[in-house]
Design a protein around this motif. Structure first.
Motif, PDB file in Angstrom:
ATOM      1  N   GLY A  12       0.827  -1.208   0.000  1.00 19.81           N
ATOM      2  CA  GLY A  12       0.000   0.000   0.000  1.00 19.81           C
ATOM      3  C   GLY A  12       0.857   1.252   0.000  1.00 19.81           C
ATOM      4  O   GLY A  12       0.581   2.207  -0.730  1.00 19.81           O
ATOM      5  N   ALA A  13       1.911   1.258   0.806  1.00 16.96           N
ATOM      6  CA  ALA A  13       2.826   2.405   0.838  1.00 16.96           C
ATOM      7  C   ALA A  13       3.524   2.579  -0.510  1.00 16.96           C
ATOM      8  O   ALA A  13       3.680   3.705  -0.996  1.00 16.96           O
ATOM      9  N   HIS A  14       3.922   1.477  -1.129  1.00 15.42           N
ATOM     10  CA  HIS A  14       4.536   1.562  -2.461  1.00 15.42           C
ATOM     11  C   HIS A  14       3.550   2.163  -3.468  1.00 15.42           C
ATOM     12  O   HIS A  14       3.933   2.971  -4.316  1.00 15.42           O
TER      13      HIS A  14
ATOM     14  N   PRO B 221      11.262  -2.313  -8.902  1.00 17.89           N
ATOM     15  CA  PRO B 221      10.678  -2.525  -7.568  1.00 17.89           C
ATOM     16  C   PRO B 221      10.288  -1.194  -6.913  1.00 17.89           C
ATOM     17  O   PRO B 221      10.948  -0.179  -7.122  1.00 17.89           O
ATOM     18  N   VAL B 222       9.232  -1.219  -6.170  1.00 18.22           N
ATOM     19  CA  VAL B 222       8.608  -0.092  -5.480  1.00 18.22           C
ATOM     20  C   VAL B 222       7.871   0.818  -6.466  1.00 18.22           C
ATOM     21  O   VAL B 222       6.782   1.276  -6.190  1.00 18.22           O
ATOM     22  N   LEU B 223       8.431   1.066  -7.639  1.00 16.65           N
ATOM     23  CA  LEU B 223       7.841   2.003  -8.596  1.00 16.65           C
ATOM     24  C   LEU B 223       7.057   1.306  -9.702  1.00 16.65           C
ATOM     25  O   LEU B 223       6.750   1.916 -10.722  1.00 16.65           O
ATOM     26  N   ASN B 224       6.715   0.048  -9.513  1.00 13.75           N
ATOM     27  CA  ASN B 224       6.128  -0.745 -10.592  1.00 13.75           C
ATOM     28  C   ASN B 224       4.599  -0.819 -10.575  1.00 13.75           C
ATOM     29  O   ASN B 224       4.021  -1.671 -11.232  1.00 13.75           O
ATOM     30  N   ASN B 225       3.954   0.075  -9.870  1.00 21.40           N
ATOM     31  CA  ASN B 225       2.495   0.065  -9.815  1.00 21.40           C
ATOM     32  C   ASN B 225       1.956   1.081 -10.823  1.00 21.40           C
ATOM     33  O   ASN B 225       1.708   2.243 -10.499  1.00 21.40           O
ATOM     34  N   MET B 226       1.773   0.628 -12.062  1.00 25.26           N
ATOM     35  CA  MET B 226       1.324   1.541 -13.121  1.00 25.26           C
ATOM     36  C   MET B 226      -0.058   2.118 -12.829  1.00 25.26           C
ATOM     37  O   MET B 226      -0.320   3.277 -13.147  1.00 25.26           O
ATOM     38  N   LEU B 227      -0.947   1.326 -12.230  1.00 24.82           N
ATOM     39  CA  LEU B 227      -2.274   1.837 -11.907  1.00 24.82           C
ATOM     40  C   LEU B 227      -2.172   3.055 -10.985  1.00 24.82           C
ATOM     41  O   LEU B 227      -2.811   4.084 -11.225  1.00 24.82           O
ATOM     42  N   ALA B 228      -1.354   2.963  -9.950  1.00 27.10           N
ATOM     43  CA  ALA B 228      -1.204   4.084  -9.019  1.00 27.10           C
ATOM     44  C   ALA B 228      -0.564   5.293  -9.708  1.00 27.10           C
ATOM     45  O   ALA B 228      -0.975   6.435  -9.469  1.00 27.10           O
ATOM     46  N   TRP B 229       0.423   5.061 -10.550  1.00 28.06           N
ATOM     47  CA  TRP B 229       1.027   6.164 -11.317  1.00 28.06           C
ATOM     48  C   TRP B 229      -0.049   6.884 -12.138  1.00 28.06           C
ATOM     49  O   TRP B 229      -0.139   8.111 -12.128  1.00 28.06           O
TER      50      TRP B 229
END
Length: 162
Positions: free
Chosen positions: A59-61, A110-118
């Motif tokens: 969630g934090a990521h 890693p850590v930055l791989n959540n495209m939906l959140a971006w």
């Protein structure tokens, strides 16, 4: 245990999960509204939090990606403004092309791989329609933080009580 008992227990758990989510969302909406933040932006943080609901770390990521998405969108707005005298109506599409390259290029990091959140961050910034970048980032960052805190609280309460 009988089938009826299992069904009753499953139904009870479903109801408890639902009531917890509703109550937490209501508190978060009240908090956002009380601070004059848009409730929709709070829900952007909520959705980002639950885009990877397996753990508080995930969630934090997700929130890191969301907030970087906000900053990236602000940078895109500046880039489009800088390109406008030269590129005219192509300035925004060119800037968005660069933004998408960055986000999609980080999909395995890693850590930055959540495209939906971006992309939620990009959407939120552009949806705010603000010409004042600093205040928009602060407002959206704070509102989405309320949503993230609500997501965390919801997750914890659901695990504890359901």
């Amino acid at each position: 245990m009988s089938q009826h008992a299992v069904t009753a227990q499953t139904t009870s758990r479903f109801v408890v999960f639902t009531v917890i989510a509703g109550a937490v969302a209501a508190v978060a909406a009240f908090a956002a509204d009380s601070l004059s933040f848009p409730a929709w932006a709070m829900f952007v943080g909520w959705v980002a939090w639950f885009s990877r609901p397996t753990s508080p770390v995930q969630g934090a990521h997700a929130m890191v990606c969301l907030w970087l998405g906000l900053v990236l969108a602000a940078s895109g707005q500046l880039l489009a403004g800088a390109l406008a005298p030269v590129a005219g109506p192509a300035a925004l599409p060119l800037a968005v092309f660069v933004l998408a390259l960055v986000v999609v290029g980080l999909r395995t990091t890693p850590v930055l791989n959540n495209m939906l959140a971006w992309f939620l961050g990009l959407i939120a910034f552009y949806a705010a329609h603000s010409d004042e970048i600093g205040p928009a980032l602060l407002t959206l960052g704070a509102a989405t933080a309320i949503g993230a805190a609500a997501g965390f609280a919801c997750q914890r309460l659901q695990r504890r009580f359901a």
